[in-house]
Write an enzyme that holds these catalytic residues in place. Sequence first.
Site, PDB file in Angstrom:
ATOM      1  N   LYS A  21       3.256  14.785 -22.202  1.00 11.07           N
ATOM      2  CA  LYS A  21       2.478  15.556 -23.186  1.00 11.07           C
ATOM      3  C   LYS A  21       2.647  17.060 -22.983  1.00 11.07           C
ATOM      4  O   LYS A  21       2.927  17.782 -23.917  1.00 11.07           O
ATOM      5  CB  LYS A  21       0.980  15.273 -23.049  1.00 11.07           C
ATOM      6  N   ARG A  96     -10.055  13.148 -25.822  1.00 10.87           N
ATOM      7  CA  ARG A  96      -9.771  12.053 -24.887  1.00 10.87           C
ATOM      8  C   ARG A  96     -10.819  10.955 -24.974  1.00 10.87           C
ATOM      9  O   ARG A  96     -10.713   9.961 -24.266  1.00 10.87           O
ATOM     10  CB  ARG A  96      -9.761  12.598 -23.464  1.00 10.87           C
ATOM     11  N   ARG A 135       6.177  14.982 -10.400  1.00 11.99           N
ATOM     12  CA  ARG A 135       5.920  16.238 -11.138  1.00 11.99           C
ATOM     13  C   ARG A 135       5.660  17.421 -10.208  1.00 11.99           C
ATOM     14  O   ARG A 135       4.914  17.314  -9.239  1.00 11.99           O
ATOM     15  CB  ARG A 135       4.712  16.050 -12.052  1.00 11.99           C
ATOM     16  N   ARG A 168       0.272  19.097  -8.391  1.00 13.95           N
ATOM     17  CA  ARG A 168      -1.133  19.111  -8.791  1.00 13.95           C
ATOM     18  C   ARG A 168      -1.958  18.243  -7.854  1.00 13.95           C
ATOM     19  O   ARG A 168      -1.511  17.171  -7.446  1.00 13.95           O
ATOM     20  CB  ARG A 168      -1.273  18.599 -10.223  1.00 13.95           C
ATOM     21  N   ARG A 179      -6.928   8.091 -13.039  1.00 14.11           N
ATOM     22  CA  ARG A 179      -6.650   8.784 -14.311  1.00 14.11           C
ATOM     23  C   ARG A 179      -6.095   7.803 -15.338  1.00 14.11           C
ATOM     24  O   ARG A 179      -6.428   7.871 -16.516  1.00 14.11           O
ATOM     25  CB  ARG A 179      -5.651   9.930 -14.071  1.00 14.11           C
TER      26      ARG A 179
HETATM   27  P1  AMP Z   1      -4.435  16.962 -17.924  1.00 14.61           P
HETATM   28  O1  AMP Z   1      -3.805  18.194 -17.425  1.00 14.61           O
HETATM   29  O2  AMP Z   1      -4.457  16.879 -19.419  1.00 14.61           O
HETATM   30  O3  AMP Z   1      -3.871  15.709 -17.284  1.00 14.61           O
HETATM   31  O4  AMP Z   1      -5.972  17.026 -17.471  1.00 14.61           O
HETATM   32  C1  AMP Z   1      -6.341  17.084 -16.111  1.00 14.61           C
HETATM   33  C2  AMP Z   1      -7.809  16.708 -15.934  1.00 14.61           C
HETATM   34  O5  AMP Z   1      -8.640  17.626 -16.671  1.00 14.61           O
HETATM   35  C3  AMP Z   1      -8.196  15.346 -16.467  1.00 14.61           C
HETATM   36  O6  AMP Z   1      -7.905  14.306 -15.557  1.00 14.61           O
HETATM   37  C4  AMP Z   1      -9.693  15.537 -16.697  1.00 14.61           C
HETATM   38  O7  AMP Z   1     -10.413  15.494 -15.483  1.00 14.61           O
HETATM   39  C5  AMP Z   1      -9.763  16.959 -17.223  1.00 14.61           C
HETATM   40  N1  AMP Z   1      -9.621  16.979 -18.709  1.00 14.61           N
HETATM   41  C6  AMP Z   1      -8.626  17.544 -19.427  1.00 14.61           C
HETATM   42  N2  AMP Z   1      -8.808  17.377 -20.747  1.00 14.61           N
HETATM   43  C7  AMP Z   1      -9.977  16.692 -20.870  1.00 14.61           C
HETATM   44  C8  AMP Z   1     -10.711  16.190 -21.970  1.00 14.61           C
HETATM   45  N3  AMP Z   1     -10.290  16.358 -23.228  1.00 14.61           N
HETATM   46  N4  AMP Z   1     -11.859  15.516 -21.703  1.00 14.61           N
HETATM   47  C9  AMP Z   1     -12.313  15.337 -20.450  1.00 14.61           C
HETATM   48  N5  AMP Z   1     -11.662  15.774 -19.361  1.00 14.61           N
HETATM   49  C10 AMP Z   1     -10.492  16.440 -19.558  1.00 14.61           C
END
Ligand code: AMP
Length: 239
Positions: A21, A96, A135, A168, A179
């Site tokens: 993504k 999400r 990653r 990360r 996740r």
């Molecule tokens: P990502 O970088 O998109 O994988 O997001 C990393 C983390 O940020 C996720 O595992 C969640 O803990 C938090 N997060 C990001 N976007 C959202 C969202 N739309 N709703 C809830 N938590 C989010």
Amino acid sequence: MPVTRKLARPLLFLGPPGAGKGTQARAVAERLQVPQISTGDMFRDHASRGTELGRQAKAVMERGELVSDDIVVGMVAERIRRPDCGDGFLLDGFPRTQAQAERLEALLVEAGWAGPLAVDLQVSYTDLIRRLTGRRTCAVCGEIYNIHYRPPKQEGRCDREGSELVQRADDREEVIRERLNAYEQQTRPLVEFYRQRDALLAVPGEGEPAALTQRLLAALEPRVLAPPAAGLASMGKQA
Ligand code: AMP
């Protein structure tokens, strides 16, 4: 005179963690010249600046869980009202949950936007794990690499910045499992939510990232680009 926006509707990227993504959203946003709004990046930025929001989000992220709907929606609502979103924007990692998707609809109606087009990147479970564990991200420019699929020219260093690549905190195996769980339970149902609205573009996410970007752009441009200015159309100057 109708407002001519670059995008007729906002774009959003669904897809499980590790589907690419972030990489694809970045490339598509660059090509369409609209802001990429990554809620994950926004939380990581808050966490690294040590804000109150960052402190709260960090603990949740490190467990692989989702931050509360109220916090995320409030943050996105503020972001999409900024002037740089006037011609369109791309949401990466938001919504999400079903509640977030419904609240996004209300926000878009309020701002005069059409409903979004959702892109779902589909990748097999084995590939997701490999992508997540491999990653690495540049701490300076945010460029995303993968030690298996897209290694940097020099090990551990960003091609652009020469700076250190970092893993990360939530890309550790036990957090990855959580996740993916959160995705299955809370986010995957959104594929159906957007399909029912005829607003879903499902794309196989395997293969070389640059080639995937080209396929994605070809499929989504006809569905998101705003039509040419009304004046030209009425003068019969369109092809
Ligand atoms: P990502 O970088 O998109 O994988 O997001 C990393 C983390 O940020 C996720 O595992 C969640 O803990 C938090 N997060 C990001 N976007 C959202 C969202 N739309 N709703 C809830 N938590 C989010």
